[in-house]
Design an enzyme around this catalytic site. Structure first.
Site, mmCIF file in Angstrom:
data_model
loop_
_atom_site.group_PDB
_atom_site.id
_atom_site.type_symbol
_atom_site.label_atom_id
_atom_site.label_comp_id
_atom_site.label_asym_id
_atom_site.label_seq_id
_atom_site.Cartn_x
_atom_site.Cartn_y
_atom_site.Cartn_z
ATOM 1 N N GLU A 429 8.987 -7.498 0.552
ATOM 2 C CA GLU A 429 8.320 -7.412 -0.742
ATOM 3 C C GLU A 429 9.199 -6.653 -1.732
ATOM 4 O O GLU A 429 10.065 -5.868 -1.342
ATOM 5 C CB GLU A 429 6.967 -6.713 -0.596
ATOM 6 C CG GLU A 429 6.041 -7.399 0.377
ATOM 7 C CD GLU A 429 4.823 -6.566 0.748
ATOM 8 O OE1 GLU A 429 3.922 -7.105 1.416
ATOM 9 O OE2 GLU A 429 4.785 -5.372 0.371
ATOM 10 N N GLU A 623 -0.990 -14.800 -0.208
ATOM 11 C CA GLU A 623 -0.810 -14.592 1.226
ATOM 12 C C GLU A 623 -1.831 -13.568 1.676
ATOM 13 O O GLU A 623 -2.051 -12.565 1.001
ATOM 14 C CB GLU A 623 0.610 -14.110 1.524
ATOM 15 C CG GLU A 623 0.874 -13.836 3.005
ATOM 16 C CD GLU A 623 2.319 -13.417 3.248
ATOM 17 O OE1 GLU A 623 3.222 -14.177 2.827
ATOM 18 O OE2 GLU A 623 2.543 -12.342 3.826
#
Length: 689
Positions: A429, A623
């Protein structure tokens, strides 16, 4: 008149050094006085300011504004020693800024609530004028661009437009129509006698055809019906139909669903572990009508032993199996390590040759205030430092991506690979590794800043020197520990140092390092993958979100306190490279007490991030952060991916489902996953709204 001329002559021409350098302001009523710096107008204020520019310039040119003629001369009389007054003015400016930030913090909370619960089409940078205008329009008022607000006047021969909104009602439209007709028949005479005293809204469009009431001559023509019963019934009919149409429109969107393959199917030597098990797994996915799969391509495996020696054989075998099942493929360029409490026995480190370099030069890794190193990913401050066997950080990333693109060129040409996700930080991320469990972080701790290596410190010192404050060239010393709470620290507490001159300088530099890393890597990713869709994953850091500082987001690199929108700046950079954002949706609903203790607001964060991305024109996918969920969990994810009644009809462009283990081992989730996929595809719709 003679006295006035003498006064003006004395004022403009006096050069006597014995005069008081600070003249009495009452003697010069037309002199421009210092005012606190006004805020840049937005919304209606900007429109009004633009409309008033031309008259103001004309007045200045014609000399019609008081004090213009003597401004230059007056300034000459006050040229000496105003240091004390200047300091007072600076203090007043700072107090004004603090009041403005406090007001904007309140406004931001109101905007978050309206976006989340009211479905108002407010822009990400809306101000209070936009809020008031939205509420006024919802109440049926008209609001002009200059802010003029009024009730709609009578407009004959036009259809009345009522504000539409979704409602929950067990009544059918036919029942409501019958109620409307009954109300009209019972109130027709009284309404026609008193129509002049009713509201000025024109209801000429509401009429009853003769066929609806045979034999009744009163209904042979259209007449104005202003009955309250008729108004409410017909408005309810319109609301029900609008809600049904909008809900069906939203539910009909097709959102592709991708399933994430388990991490351990490729071993540390780059070989496919269990081809038959993978084939069975893909068969399950195909039976669920999954659109495709997502697979991590680990830097620590492919280039694990020697620099620029890439082993793709295991991935080639895996991709051939996926092609046999006619599934689409998204690949992740995973430049981070994998392992921890939730990873089971699977451990994937950074390449061994990188770890070897790190033993001699540990500053290639992120470092906290106590000097502890994080091995989750490479330090962003070495993006342009040649410390990796003669290569910079971004050159290492580019060589890896270019090797993948060359190795699997046939799959790109066939269209099997539809997107490439670029890992930009911890856990893949775009964030700093600020929450390492191995160093004692426990949810909902605020984490720690990761900028105490020598490369980051040199960058910080250089930036501080350029500002003229060399003593700012160091990280905060009072920001707490990994598991601290905001109120326990001097830096993050209410009105803490995070909002001081130094705090704003440091946080801006810290977040710019994150944005700069994203820009460096994405510019090369576009070169490597050309027309292929690029995906960047954005984290969901929702704890401490209800505090003024948003401490956990600050340590992760998102300068997003309550008085500042930190995500829009990130998305502006992503927009330059046509990136698709993947947002990690928050986990399952927690108890109210747990949220209060963590000062968490997952819904508020989700709305801010998603709408900020849409406001910048970015596509966004999702997600799940949890591994297995029930029907309620499915519904929460569907509501995020396909928001009801969105004014612009926005929805996710895809969704990635993460699973705890192969589907063959986790069949308890199978029915809920099947329902989830059908809802995402629009095959079944929820009629309970």
């Amino acid at each position: 008149m003679h006295t006035l001329n003498n006064t003006i002559t004395t004022t403009t021409g006096s050069q006597d050094p014995n005069l008081d350098p600070i003249p009495d302001p009452d003697q010069f009523p037309n002199r421009n006085r210092n005012q606190p710096q006004s805020r840049r107008p937005r919304g209606f204020a900007a429109a009004a300011a633009a409309a008033s520019i031309a008259p103001t310039e004309n007045d200045v040119n014609n000399g019609n504004i008081a004090g213009i003629g003597g401004g230059e001369g007056s300034s000459g009389g006050g040229g000496g020693g105003g240091g004390k007054g200047k300091r007072e003015r600076e203090k007043e400016k700072e107090r004004t800024k603090l009041r403005e930030r406090h007001r904007r913090a309140i406004t931001s909370r109101m905007l978050a609530g309206l976006r989340q619960y009211g479905n108002f089409p407010l822009p990400a940078r809306a101000d209070m004028n936009d809020v008031i205008a939205a509420l006024a329009r919802e109440a049926g008022w008209s609001v002009e661009a200059d802010g003029t607000t009024y009730r709609q006047s009578q407009q004959p021969n036009h259809v009345v437009q009522f504000p539409t909104r979704s409602i929950e009602s067990p009544l059918s439209s036919s029942t409501l129509k019958n109620c409307a007709k009954a109300a009209i028949e019972s109130q027709q005479h009284s309404v026609l006698r008193n129509d002049e005293k009713l509201a000025p809204v024109s209801l000429d469009s509401i009429g009853i055809a003769e066929s609806d009431h045979p034999g009744n001559g009163r209904y042979t023509s259209v007449s104005p019906i202003t009955s309250v019963g008729c108004l409410e019934a017909n408005q309810l009919i319109q609301d029900v139909h609008s809600a049904e149409q909008c809900n069906d429109f939203t539910e009909s969107f097709y959102v592709p669903v991708y399933a994430m393959l388990p991490v351990g199917i490729i071993d540390n030597f780059g070989q496919l572990v269990d081809p038959e098990g993978v084939r069975q797994e893909l068969s399950y996915m195909k039976s669920l009508n999954v659109d495709g799969v997502v697979i991590d391509c680990w830097w620590g495996i492919v280039e694990g032993w020697n620099p620029q020696k890439y082993v793709w054989s295991g991935y080639r075998e895996l991709f051939n199996l996926i092609r046999d099942f006619k599934l689409k493929l998204q690949v992740v360029m995973a430049f981070h390590e994998y392992g921890g409490n939730a990873s089971g026995n699977v451990m994937i480190s950074l390449p061994q040759w990188v770890l070897k370099i790190g033993k001699d030069n540990p500053d290639i890794f992120f470092t906290d205030r106590e000097g502890r190193r994080s091995f989750e990913c490479l330090n962003w401050s070495i993006d342009k430092e040649r410390v990796l066997h003669g290569r910079t950080g971004i050159e290492v990333y580019f060589d890896f991506m270019r090797s993948f693109r060359s190795e699997f060129d046939d799959l790109f040409v066939e269209g099997l690979i539809t997107a490439v996700e670029i890992g930009l930080g911890a856990s893949g991320e775009l964030k700093y590794p600020s929450f390492p469990e191995r160093m004692g972080w426990i949810y909902p701790g605020i984490g720690e800043f990761q900028c105490y290596d020598k490369y980051s410190q040199l960058s910080l010192q250089k930036e501080a020197k350029s500002r003229g404050f060399t003593f700012w060239g160091k990280g905060p010393e009072n920001a707490g520990q990994y598991s601290s709470h905001p109120h326990e620290t001097v830096f993050f507490q209410e009105r803490g140092e995070y909002d001081s001159y130094y705090g704003r300088f440091f946080l801006n530099w810290y977040s710019q390092l994150l944005i700069g890393h994203a820009e460096n890597v994405l510019s090369l990713a576009n070169l490597a993958f050309e027309e292929t869709k690029i995906i960047v994953k954005i984290p969901a850091i929702y704890w401490s979100y209800k505090t003024a500082s948003h401490a956990a987001e600050l340590t992760a690199g998102y300068y997003n306190p309550s008085n500042r929108d930190g995500y829009s700046l990130v998305f502006e950079t992503l927009k330059k490279y046509s990136v698709t954002v993947k947002f990690v949706c928050p986990g399952p609903q927690m108890s109210p007490n747990a949220h209060e203790e963590a000062l968490a607001d997952p819904e508020g964060l989700s709305w801010q991030v998603i709408n900020a991305a849409w406001d910048k024109g970015l596509q966004i996918g999702g997600e799940n952060a949890i591994t297995c969920f029930d029907r309620d969990g499915c519904m929460r994810l569907i509501d995020i991916a396909k928001p009801r009644n969105h004014p612009d009809g926005y929805h996710f462009s895809f969704f990635t489902y993460r699973q705890p283990s192969p589907l063959v081992q986790g069949s308890t989730c199978f029915p809920d996953l099947d329902y989830f996929i059908k809802r995402m595809h629009g095959d079944i719709r929820d009629k309970q709204f």
